[in-house]
Design an enzyme around this catalytic site. Sequence first.
Site, PDB file in Angstrom:
ATOM      1  N   ASP A   1      -6.481  -3.105  -9.140  1.00  0.00           N
ATOM      2  CA  ASP A   1      -6.613  -1.885  -8.339  1.00  0.00           C
ATOM      3  C   ASP A   1      -5.300  -1.613  -7.619  1.00  0.00           C
ATOM      4  O   ASP A   1      -4.494  -2.526  -7.392  1.00  0.00           O
ATOM      5  CB  ASP A   1      -7.774  -1.999  -7.352  1.00  0.00           C
ATOM      6  CG  ASP A   1      -7.488  -2.981  -6.224  1.00  0.00           C
ATOM      7  OD1 ASP A   1      -7.239  -4.156  -6.533  1.00  0.00           O
ATOM      8  OD2 ASP A   1      -7.514  -2.583  -5.042  1.00  0.00           O
TER       9      ASP A   1
ATOM     10  N   GLU B   1      -8.745  -5.295  -4.103  1.00  0.00           N
ATOM     11  CA  GLU B   1      -7.908  -5.959  -3.099  1.00  0.00           C
ATOM     12  C   GLU B   1      -7.295  -4.960  -2.129  1.00  0.00           C
ATOM     13  O   GLU B   1      -7.245  -5.204  -0.920  1.00  0.00           O
ATOM     14  CB  GLU B   1      -6.807  -6.764  -3.794  1.00  0.00           C
ATOM     15  CG  GLU B   1      -6.051  -7.723  -2.882  1.00  0.00           C
ATOM     16  CD  GLU B   1      -4.898  -7.065  -2.114  1.00  0.00           C
ATOM     17  OE1 GLU B   1      -4.474  -7.617  -1.091  1.00  0.00           O
ATOM     18  OE2 GLU B   1      -4.441  -5.980  -2.556  1.00  0.00           O
TER      19      GLU B   1
END
Length: 455
Positions: free
Chosen positions: A96, A157
């Site tokens: 991500d 994250e």
Amino acid sequence: MEHSPEHAAVSAAVAALMPGARDELAELVAFRSVADPEQFPPSECEAAARWVAAALEREGFGEVTLLETPDGTTSVYGHLPAPAGAPTVLLYAHYDVQPPLDVAAWTSPPFELTEREGRWYGRGAADCKGGVLMHLLALRAAGGVPVGVKVVVEGSEEQGTGGLERYAEQHPELLAADAVVIGDTGNVRAGQPTVTAMLRGMVAVRVTVETLAGNLHSGQFGGAAPDALAALVRILGSLHADDGSTTVDGLASDGVWRGTAYPEERFREDARVLDGVGLIGSGAVADRVWARPSATVLGIDCPPVVGATPSVQASARALVSLRVPPGVDTDEAASLLAAHLRRRAPWGARVTVDAVGEGQPFRADTTSPAYASMAAAMREAYDGTEMAVVGQGGSIPLTHTLATLYPKAELLLIGLSDPAARIHAVDESVSPEELERMAVAEALFLQRYAAAARG
């Protein structure tokens, strides 16, 4: 320096793999994998997760699983069992990415990997899709991997929503390993191999201020009606002293960094501080960015300048991030921050503080055998340059979770985010030379660590 035969073989293997790695990174960067459904469709993250899973399957990982984590995102897990008597190494990265911010401000499209002046540009090129490629290159170049390998690639994250942390706590056997390589930090500068031994923790809160039942005409009511936006500005201003030091009631801000210094001149260059503008805070730069708390206003919801009307605002809100050094519990820091924000509300304004995310700080044991193996690997990969050991002001919440679940595991933080990478900003990039050298270093580390365990 004189190189070993292992170094020659690994270096040649990585060099041959780099053209293909560039194509793979371009494919991965193309996914708009921002883990926020209000900004990008979840299908972008799902596609990135499937790409990572397929890559691990191609590398011979017999066990590859898509983990549905409690925050609704997907992490990718792969496992190669250890040869008899060999240790197991966990390799971590995340697919991500941060939002691209102002797309028009990018020199080239943020989700299109573009080569320019010796660097590869694109959102996630360094943080942390480049880290995924670093791990893949190292595994390929190491040949028959002499250790057990677990790979986990996280899907949220950057949002700090804790999906993988909660999943690991619920399945404590899943990520157990003798050593963990977190591929999500970087070198203090290109050409200087670095491990990060300390991370600040992070608290993020959304503060909402309400003063009126609805907006009012500023000419008719301004001067007596309490303006929510003005109240919010005063509240946010209380987070910093006159010199810019962070001031949260009850939170100590006098920590001292005992490791490698961060010269002010280099910091100004790395941070691209404008001429004539001073730094904030007091003490050494390393104290301020690694050993002390720092509050940052990440965003404010209020009318934009273009199209604004002459109104007294009834409500306003902001997203505030607070970084805290090791030794400070983030739950306590969140409580102190919320109390501070409420206490500073002027005119009896109603203040609501909602927690958005948090991650605990982390400090590594740099005397462990894995650090010796990594130091030797980096020295060889970087032609005799000794490994630097530094702190970092950012947060990687999973590190604290892993250190708690597996207290005997050795945690090392490396990566590709040199100062020129501009992670989290417009025109993020990665140096292909650093990707190549760090992949060589990681492959040599896997070999050295296996040999150290046998010996």
